[in-house]
Design a protein around this motif. Sequence first.
Motif, PDB file in Angstrom:
ATOM      1  N   SER A  55      21.022  41.078  13.058  1.00 19.22           N
ATOM      2  CA  SER A  55      21.587  39.982  13.843  1.00 19.22           C
ATOM      3  C   SER A  55      21.745  38.662  13.102  1.00 19.22           C
ATOM      4  CB  SER A  55      20.734  39.742  15.094  1.00 19.22           C
ATOM      5  OG  SER A  55      19.479  39.186  14.724  1.00 19.22           O
ATOM      6  N   ASN A  56      21.341  38.577  11.852  1.00 19.36           N
ATOM      7  CA  ASN A  56      21.461  37.286  11.176  1.00 19.36           C
ATOM      8  C   ASN A  56      22.901  36.800  11.143  1.00 19.36           C
ATOM      9  OD1 ASN A  56      21.561  39.528   9.232  1.00 19.36           O
ATOM     10  ND2 ASN A  56      21.959  37.950   7.713  1.00 19.36           N
ATOM     11  N   VAL A  57      23.874  37.695  11.104  1.00 19.77           N
ATOM     12  CA  VAL A  57      25.279  37.288  11.030  1.00 19.77           C
ATOM     13  C   VAL A  57      25.864  36.914  12.391  1.00 19.77           C
ATOM     14  CG1 VAL A  57      25.725  38.569   8.910  1.00 19.77           C
ATOM     15  CG2 VAL A  57      26.152  39.648  11.124  1.00 19.77           C
ATOM     16  N   VAL A  58      25.103  37.039  13.474  1.00 19.32           N
ATOM     17  CA  VAL A  58      25.586  36.632  14.789  1.00 19.32           C
ATOM     18  C   VAL A  58      24.920  35.344  15.268  1.00 19.32           C
ATOM     19  CG1 VAL A  58      26.121  39.014  15.426  1.00 19.32           C
ATOM     20  CG2 VAL A  58      23.974  38.007  16.187  1.00 19.32           C
ATOM     21  N   LYS A  59      24.111  34.758  14.435  1.00 16.75           N
ATOM     22  CA  LYS A  59      23.471  33.488  14.758  1.00 16.75           C
ATOM     23  C   LYS A  59      24.434  32.343  14.424  1.00 16.75           C
ATOM     24  CE  LYS A  59      18.695  35.001  13.999  1.00 16.75           C
ATOM     25  NZ  LYS A  59      18.864  36.308  14.463  1.00 16.75           N
ATOM     26  N   PRO A  60      24.180  31.128  14.912  1.00 20.12           N
ATOM     27  CA  PRO A  60      25.021  29.998  14.507  1.00 20.12           C
ATOM     28  C   PRO A  60      25.114  29.943  12.985  1.00 20.12           C
ATOM     29  CG  PRO A  60      23.520  29.348  16.245  1.00 20.12           C
ATOM     30  CD  PRO A  60      23.127  30.741  15.838  1.00 20.12           C
ATOM     31  N   PHE A  61      26.265  29.518  12.473  1.00 16.77           N
ATOM     32  CA  PHE A  61      26.534  29.666  11.048  1.00 16.77           C
ATOM     33  C   PHE A  61      25.489  28.990  10.159  1.00 16.77           C
ATOM     34  CE2 PHE A  61      28.638  28.848   6.973  1.00 16.77           C
ATOM     35  CZ  PHE A  61      28.878  30.173   6.623  1.00 16.77           C
ATOM     36  N   ALA A  62      24.982  27.839  10.545  1.00 14.93           N
ATOM     37  CA  ALA A  62      23.972  27.174   9.710  1.00 14.93           C
ATOM     38  C   ALA A  62      22.748  28.065   9.528  1.00 14.93           C
ATOM     39  CB  ALA A  62      23.571  25.828  10.323  1.00 14.93           C
ATOM     40  N   VAL A  63      22.369  28.772  10.567  1.00 13.36           N
ATOM     41  CA  VAL A  63      21.230  29.693  10.491  1.00 13.36           C
ATOM     42  C   VAL A  63      21.621  30.943   9.704  1.00 13.36           C
ATOM     43  CG1 VAL A  63      19.631  31.104  11.850  1.00 13.36           C
ATOM     44  CG2 VAL A  63      20.295  28.830  12.668  1.00 13.36           C
ATOM     45  N   ALA A  64      22.791  31.493   9.990  1.00 10.88           N
ATOM     46  CA  ALA A  64      23.259  32.695   9.289  1.00 10.88           C
ATOM     47  C   ALA A  64      23.363  32.435   7.791  1.00 10.88           C
ATOM     48  CB  ALA A  64      24.611  33.135   9.849  1.00 10.88           C
ATOM     49  N   ARG A  65      23.816  31.253   7.429  1.00 15.02           N
ATOM     50  CA  ARG A  65      23.959  30.892   6.014  1.00 15.02           C
ATOM     51  C   ARG A  65      22.596  30.867   5.327  1.00 15.02           C
ATOM     52  NH1 ARG A  65      23.209  26.188   4.244  1.00 15.02           N
ATOM     53  NH2 ARG A  65      23.603  25.171   6.218  1.00 15.02           N
ATOM     54  N   ARG A  66      21.626  30.260   5.975  1.00 13.49           N
ATOM     55  CA  ARG A  66      20.278  30.217   5.382  1.00 13.49           C
ATOM     56  C   ARG A  66      19.687  31.619   5.261  1.00 13.49           C
ATOM     57  NH1 ARG A  66      19.787  25.385   8.659  1.00 13.49           N
ATOM     58  NH2 ARG A  66      18.528  26.506  10.169  1.00 13.49           N
ATOM     59  N   TRP A  67      19.896  32.457   6.280  1.00 13.55           N
ATOM     60  CA  TRP A  67      19.402  33.834   6.214  1.00 13.55           C
ATOM     61  C   TRP A  67      20.101  34.608   5.108  1.00 13.55           C
ATOM     62  CZ3 TRP A  67      15.123  35.936   7.355  1.00 13.55           C
ATOM     63  CH2 TRP A  67      14.359  35.461   8.418  1.00 13.55           C
ATOM     64  N   ALA A  68      21.395  34.365   4.935  1.00 17.62           N
ATOM     65  CA  ALA A  68      22.138  35.065   3.872  1.00 17.62           C
ATOM     66  C   ALA A  68      21.516  34.772   2.517  1.00 17.62           C
ATOM     67  CB  ALA A  68      23.607  34.649   3.893  1.00 17.62           C
ATOM     68  N   LEU A  69      21.150  33.533   2.289  1.00 15.28           N
ATOM     69  CA  LEU A  69      20.502  33.177   1.019  1.00 15.28           C
ATOM     70  C   LEU A  69      19.174  33.909   0.872  1.00 15.28           C
ATOM     71  CD1 LEU A  69      21.385  29.406   0.931  1.00 15.28           C
ATOM     72  CD2 LEU A  69      21.954  31.062  -0.859  1.00 15.28           C
ATOM     73  N   ARG A  70      18.390  33.917   1.919  1.00 15.01           N
ATOM     74  CA  ARG A  70      17.075  34.576   1.852  1.00 15.01           C
ATOM     75  C   ARG A  70      17.206  36.080   1.624  1.00 15.01           C
ATOM     76  NH1 ARG A  70      15.837  31.014   6.770  1.00 15.01           N
ATOM     77  NH2 ARG A  70      14.757  29.249   5.836  1.00 15.01           N
ATOM     78  N   VAL A  71      18.094  36.698   2.374  1.00 10.44           N
ATOM     79  CA  VAL A  71      18.258  38.146   2.265  1.00 10.44           C
ATOM     80  C   VAL A  71      18.786  38.526   0.887  1.00 10.44           C
ATOM     81  CG1 VAL A  71      19.603  40.109   3.126  1.00 10.44           C
ATOM     82  CG2 VAL A  71      18.495  38.560   4.738  1.00 10.44           C
ATOM     83  N   THR A  72      19.793  37.811   0.405  1.00 10.95           N
ATOM     84  CA  THR A  72      20.344  38.166  -0.906  1.00 10.95           C
ATOM     85  C   THR A  72      19.364  37.825  -2.024  1.00 10.95           C
ATOM     86  OG1 THR A  72      21.646  36.103  -0.955  1.00 10.95           O
ATOM     87  CG2 THR A  72      22.767  38.111  -0.208  1.00 10.95           C
ATOM     88  N   ASP A  73      18.527  36.813  -1.836  1.00 14.79           N
ATOM     89  CA  ASP A  73      17.456  36.579  -2.812  1.00 14.79           C
ATOM     90  C   ASP A  73      16.574  37.824  -2.918  1.00 14.79           C
ATOM     91  OD1 ASP A  73      18.232  33.964  -3.412  1.00 14.79           O
ATOM     92  OD2 ASP A  73      16.685  33.016  -2.164  1.00 14.79           O
ATOM     93  N   ASP A  74      16.191  38.370  -1.756  1.00 10.36           N
ATOM     94  CA  ASP A  74      15.365  39.590  -1.744  1.00 10.36           C
ATOM     95  C   ASP A  74      16.103  40.758  -2.395  1.00 10.36           C
ATOM     96  OD1 ASP A  74      13.233  38.361  -0.527  1.00 10.36           O
ATOM     97  OD2 ASP A  74      13.646  39.162   1.471  1.00 10.36           O
TER      98      ASP A  74
END
Length: 167
Positions: A55-74
Amino acid sequence: MLWRFRNTVQGCILATDFARHARFLENARWLEAVGLEERPLQLEMELIIKAADISNVVKPFAVARRWALRVTDDFFMQGDVERERGMDVTPSCDRFVQSRVALQKGLIDHVTAPYFAAISRVFPSLARFEAQMKDNNASWELLDDAALEESRDWDEAALEADDLPDD
């Protein structure tokens, strides 16, 4: 009773295994066809847990963007470890080949959008997330990896100033 609880929890945890994604997509489509009283509660729980997991990509974009960084870091750290151990690097984890933005767009186009379309027909209250996902996909179209990294710098500065918007 303990075994029933254990099996329920285990099924929900295993629902997050990406190797089972296609099966859960099929299950969501199957649930749509059966009557409400015929739906197995365990399967419904697993479908919802799976939705939460991606669901990270269905959150408001500011949140989705931060999650994208965290997930791709992992992902990229996993790829680094695989490379150090002489293993084949998982394609989505190869920082030298993969784009963070492309990973997010691919996740939306090929994984999350089809899944949410299917489960929204089973659970109509989830349909509201499809519009947010579409908006997010349009936002990803405007970014590249360099701009995404710049946003990380802004996020870190805002965290230090305790000035992030409430998302």
